[in-house]
Design a protein around this motif. Sequence first.
Motif, PDB file in Angstrom:
ATOM      1  N   ASP A  33      24.332 -28.726  27.236  1.00 31.90           N
ATOM      2  CA  ASP A  33      25.861 -29.404  26.721  1.00 31.90           C
ATOM      3  C   ASP A  33      25.948 -30.604  25.770  1.00 31.90           C
ATOM      4  N   VAL A  34      26.377 -31.674  25.048  1.00 29.58           N
ATOM      5  CA  VAL A  34      27.302 -32.224  24.434  1.00 29.58           C
ATOM      6  C   VAL A  34      25.776 -33.248  24.147  1.00 29.58           C
ATOM      7  N   LEU A  35      25.549 -34.433  25.510  1.00 26.33           N
ATOM      8  CA  LEU A  35      24.461 -34.704  25.504  1.00 26.33           C
ATOM      9  C   LEU A  35      23.316 -34.856  24.644  1.00 26.33           C
ATOM     10  N   ALA A  36      22.813 -33.065  25.279  1.00 28.98           N
ATOM     11  CA  ALA A  36      21.425 -32.574  24.676  1.00 28.98           C
ATOM     12  C   ALA A  36      21.460 -31.669  22.860  1.00 28.98           C
ATOM     13  N   ALA A  37      23.120 -31.616  22.763  1.00 27.75           N
ATOM     14  CA  ALA A  37      23.250 -30.900  21.767  1.00 27.75           C
ATOM     15  C   ALA A  37      22.593 -32.420  20.486  1.00 27.75           C
ATOM     16  N   VAL A  38      24.355 -34.238  20.775  1.00 25.56           N
ATOM     17  CA  VAL A  38      23.548 -34.754  19.957  1.00 25.56           C
ATOM     18  C   VAL A  38      22.641 -35.059  19.923  1.00 25.56           C
ATOM     19  N   GLY A  39      21.216 -35.029  21.170  1.00 20.78           N
ATOM     20  CA  GLY A  39      19.843 -35.264  20.948  1.00 20.78           C
ATOM     21  C   GLY A  39      19.322 -34.614  20.177  1.00 20.78           C
ATOM     22  N   GLN A  40      19.249 -33.408  19.483  1.00 18.32           N
ATOM     23  CA  GLN A  40      18.815 -32.553  19.286  1.00 18.32           C
ATOM     24  C   GLN A  40      18.889 -32.375  17.538  1.00 18.32           C
ATOM     25  N   LEU A  41      20.596 -32.874  17.689  1.00 19.86           N
ATOM     26  CA  LEU A  41      21.118 -33.777  16.574  1.00 19.86           C
ATOM     27  C   LEU A  41      20.696 -34.379  15.476  1.00 19.86           C
ATOM     28  N   ALA A  42      20.214 -35.343  15.940  1.00 17.11           N
ATOM     29  CA  ALA A  42      18.908 -37.095  15.936  1.00 17.11           C
ATOM     30  C   ALA A  42      17.706 -36.359  15.536  1.00 17.11           C
ATOM     31  N   GLU A  43      16.959 -35.490  16.078  1.00 16.79           N
ATOM     32  CA  GLU A  43      16.010 -34.807  16.509  1.00 16.79           C
ATOM     33  C   GLU A  43      15.787 -34.552  14.794  1.00 16.79           C
ATOM     34  N   ARG A  44      16.381 -33.608  14.684  1.00 16.26           N
ATOM     35  CA  ARG A  44      17.001 -33.005  13.541  1.00 16.26           C
ATOM     36  C   ARG A  44      17.194 -33.879  11.760  1.00 16.26           C
ATOM     37  N   LEU A  45      18.075 -34.795  12.432  1.00 17.64           N
ATOM     38  CA  LEU A  45      18.338 -35.842  11.252  1.00 17.64           C
ATOM     39  C   LEU A  45      16.852 -36.638  10.778  1.00 17.64           C
ATOM     40  N   ALA A  46      16.197 -36.998  12.073  1.00 22.84           N
ATOM     41  CA  ALA A  46      14.954 -37.481  11.360  1.00 22.84           C
ATOM     42  C   ALA A  46      13.568 -36.878  11.079  1.00 22.84           C
ATOM     43  N   ASN A  47      14.027 -35.793  10.540  1.00 23.00           N
ATOM     44  CA  ASN A  47      12.826 -34.776  11.124  1.00 23.00           C
ATOM     45  C   ASN A  47      12.466 -34.853   9.132  1.00 23.00           C
ATOM     46  N   PRO A  48      11.842 -34.594   8.226  1.00 24.14           N
ATOM     47  CA  PRO A  48      11.728 -34.551   7.147  1.00 24.14           C
ATOM     48  C   PRO A  48      11.533 -33.297   7.052  1.00 24.14           C
ATOM     49  N   ASP A  49      11.224 -32.269   7.693  1.00 26.35           N
ATOM     50  CA  ASP A  49      11.504 -30.595   7.335  1.00 26.35           C
ATOM     51  C   ASP A  49      12.525 -29.974   7.905  1.00 26.35           C
TER      52      ASP A  49
END
Length: 131
Positions: free
Chosen positions: A70-86
């Motif tokens: 769902d969109v909630l999971a996608a937002v969480g995954q995006l936050a994880e991506r934005l916070a990761n220097p990799d």
Amino acid sequence: MSGPFPSTEGNAVPNVDDTELGGTLADLADVHAGIDLIRDGIRLLAHDRHNLNTTQVLLAVLVGSPDGTDVLAAVGQLAERLANPDTNPALRFLPLDQQKEAAREGWLTAHNLNDPDLRASASRACAHLDH
């Protein structure tokens, strides 16, 4: 004849502008073009006329999928991506300990937003709409 909301007539969908949702959408304006697109999508979903089936599907797709698709999971995954220097080169100039902590907090955000308990009430709302 007035509808259930004083600002609407008959069976009209009420405008969100003078609601908490409208205020939140206004506060998010002009942060980034992607956020503006999200705001536009939320506004469209809020103002569109839905049938029972579409309402049920939207609740599930936004925040109520039992398997986290769902969109909630996608937002969480995006936050994880934005916070990761990799995955976000903008963070690579930070000291390594800050990079690691940011990545950890991003991972925790994705983990927390994927918690099934966050979806339980929306999932139950979907079940109540089943006929």
